[in-house]
Write a protein that holds these residues in place. Sequence first.
Motif, PDB file in Angstrom:
ATOM      1  N   ASP A 492       1.362  -1.372  -0.160  1.00 15.78           N
ATOM      2  CA  ASP A 492       0.281  -0.027  -0.135  1.00 15.78           C
ATOM      3  C   ASP A 492       0.692   1.219   0.184  1.00 15.78           C
ATOM      4  OD1 ASP A 492      -1.968  -1.608   0.190  1.00 15.78           O
ATOM      5  OD2 ASP A 492      -2.429  -1.675   2.136  1.00 15.78           O
ATOM      6  N   ILE A 494       0.131   5.554   0.380  1.00 19.66           N
ATOM      7  CA  ILE A 494      -0.424   6.225   0.955  1.00 19.66           C
ATOM      8  C   ILE A 494       0.323   7.331   0.858  1.00 19.66           C
ATOM      9  CG2 ILE A 494      -1.777   7.410   2.714  1.00 19.66           C
ATOM     10  CD1 ILE A 494      -3.138   4.872   1.162  1.00 19.66           C
ATOM     11  N   ASN A 496       0.672  11.920   1.813  1.00 20.77           N
ATOM     12  CA  ASN A 496       0.130  12.911   2.314  1.00 20.77           C
ATOM     13  C   ASN A 496      -1.403  12.514   3.564  1.00 20.77           C
ATOM     14  OD1 ASN A 496       1.943  14.407   1.076  1.00 20.77           O
ATOM     15  ND2 ASN A 496       0.461  15.723  -0.047  1.00 20.77           N
ATOM     16  N   SER A 497      -0.802  11.329   3.676  1.00 20.78           N
ATOM     17  CA  SER A 497      -1.745  10.846   4.590  1.00 20.78           C
ATOM     18  C   SER A 497      -3.146  10.043   4.074  1.00 20.78           C
ATOM     19  CB  SER A 497      -2.057  11.616   6.286  1.00 20.78           C
ATOM     20  OG  SER A 497      -1.032  11.904   6.586  1.00 20.78           O
ATOM     21  N   THR A 498      -3.728  11.046   2.929  1.00 21.43           N
ATOM     22  CA  THR A 498      -5.402  10.925   2.746  1.00 21.43           C
ATOM     23  C   THR A 498      -4.664   9.937   1.275  1.00 21.43           C
ATOM     24  OG1 THR A 498      -5.776  12.586   2.133  1.00 21.43           O
ATOM     25  CG2 THR A 498      -6.086  12.095   4.078  1.00 21.43           C
ATOM     26  N   GLU A 499      -4.059  10.274   0.765  1.00 16.48           N
ATOM     27  CA  GLU A 499      -3.748  10.110  -1.044  1.00 16.48           C
ATOM     28  C   GLU A 499      -3.329   8.509  -1.372  1.00 16.48           C
ATOM     29  OE1 GLU A 499      -3.119  11.890  -5.188  1.00 16.48           O
ATOM     30  OE2 GLU A 499      -1.894  13.176  -3.439  1.00 16.48           O
ATOM     31  N   GLU A 500      -4.242   8.019  -2.109  1.00 11.29           N
ATOM     32  CA  GLU A 500      -3.570   7.016  -2.758  1.00 11.29           C
ATOM     33  C   GLU A 500      -2.571   6.931  -4.008  1.00 11.29           C
ATOM     34  OE1 GLU A 500      -6.822   3.613  -3.140  1.00 11.29           O
ATOM     35  OE2 GLU A 500      -7.666   3.703  -0.998  1.00 11.29           O
ATOM     36  N   GLU A 525       4.240   4.817   3.823  1.00 13.90           N
ATOM     37  CA  GLU A 525       3.219   6.774   4.118  1.00 13.90           C
ATOM     38  C   GLU A 525       4.544   7.444   3.462  1.00 13.90           C
ATOM     39  OE1 GLU A 525       2.216   6.238   7.610  1.00 13.90           O
ATOM     40  OE2 GLU A 525       0.387   5.362   7.660  1.00 13.90           O
TER      41      GLU A 525
END
Length: 607
Positions: A492, A494, A496-500, A525
């Motif tokens: 995975d 990620i 900026n904490s939010t964008e996949e 991350e």
Amino acid sequence: MFNKKIMSGVLCGFMLLSSASVFAKSFSDVENDPGVGWAKPYINAMAEEGYLKGYEDGTFKPQSSISKTEALILLARMIGVNDDSFADSAEYAVEEFEDALSKYSTKFSEEVSFLLYTGVLDEDELGTYLSNANKNEPLKRYEAAILLTKLLGAEEEVQGNAFVSSTYADATEIPDSARAYVEYVREEGIMQGMGNNANGQPEFWPNTPVTRAQMAKMLYSLIDVLDLSVQTGVIAAIDTFEETVTVTIDGSDIVYNFEPSTRVKINGQEVAAEDLTRGMHVKVTHVAGKLSLIENNVVVDDAVIYGLVSGTKNSGDSKSITIADANDKSKIETYVLADGAKVRVNGAIDNFSKVKNNNYVALTLEDGEVTLVEVIDKNTTAGGTLISVEADGEYTVLLLENKSGDVEEYEISKDGVQVSRNSLDSSLGQLMEGDTLALKLTYGKVTKISASSKKQEISGSIEAITHTTSGTSMTIKSSSKTYDFKVNKSADVIINSTEEGTVYDLRPGTDVNVKIESSEIISIEAASKVVKSQLNGIVKSINPEYSLMVVEDEGKEYSVYVNSNTKIVDSLTGKLPAFKTIEKGRTANVTGSNASGVFEASVIVLQ
């Protein structure tokens, strides 16, 4: 395939041959010329086998003559120069005779070297066939008789019949030194006369050029007489007095007689028969029913081989053991025990006589000989750190590093394997590099895998990221340490904490926090996506094959992809150069985008 554990730490214009020629089962000038009707079946058969070839226009030109060089190429083909079983021999031949052939201008050094290597030609004969004055000259019929005799390893025999009488009325036209050769090929049915004279006596026409039609007939007749065969095995005994060598092949001892024409090679170099040693893995070549060539080109790695005992032999100083693949008993191999080889039964040192048929054994090989025979239980265990899972045709193998740092190879059972990872049901595809594996094996094949992983978390910045066909790897610098990891295909990402995101959005200098299992990154991350629309820096490297260049901008290196629409301008000349001509060290202003994860250039201006 026998289960094997590797012991080392390192894993181990001339139209006969023209590339423009085409195969055909029939040729227009053969079909329509009644004068060569006799040769039609031979021409078609040899063309279909690939020994002779035709022309692009569908003709064969059967009445054209064969040159001396062409004849050598054809004979080299007949004795296997292009066969996989002689690939190593052909390599040795080119190396051995490089100096001898450097005196001649020929594009066919591999074929000629092979004839020298196998004894068909001698170095002092090269000028006869390869000199500028001779190489394009037609091959005469008496010369063909000499070459064919030599190819069959019968020269010694023929030279012993120097006073043989000739069958042919034109015998006086045959050179004295060639008459016995002409009679030999006649007796073998390879070459015959060219009709009768006015008195009804057969004539040979020795000085007439050999035509392509005649060569087709000769090659066709040669195949059965040649009877080329190649086998591999292990030397069990050498008898220099009786001039014999005993080779164990597929569990059977076969005694071969050395002939005057037999060549013996060790690592490509010609040696005497007595230089062969017991336990040596050899390749044995027969031509016309005679031992033609014996070589030790068969490479056997130091390894541990597992199998079921199908036979043992103990004849004084010579001991050998034959084992079969436990899962396919038709696959058998024989190995010779080294002097001082040890035997272990039930964990204790014992006598070789205690090794019985159907025992499951592990054979330790060193320099091609068995140094340890160990009778073991059919169910065994093993373990180590996973390096990779590799598929090799019908086989799947695990490569593990043991505690000593050696690499071991284990084959997965064809009946299937049970896999668990961290105590949960899993599969081979879910194993990760660096996992600790405990294996259960039945007859040396892996039937159960218990894998465990070590988890950790690292924060730092990406120092390097590499994408290859086998996956993505990443170098992370954390404090004063640098770590190298493989990125799991399912990792995975990620941003900026939010964008996949994907691994292709990441660039050197990006701050990341990564979660690792074993030696693979499973989660990333990233603090920010590095997106640039323009680069201005120094060209560090160019790879035209992959349409990639590396540009260093403000201390960081960026991979730049150049596509067919990229415009390249040299500001110093005003010209539009080809990508492959860009020089390292030039300053480049690159306009494009890396929104897709790879910087794609639309314009490159060279300063």
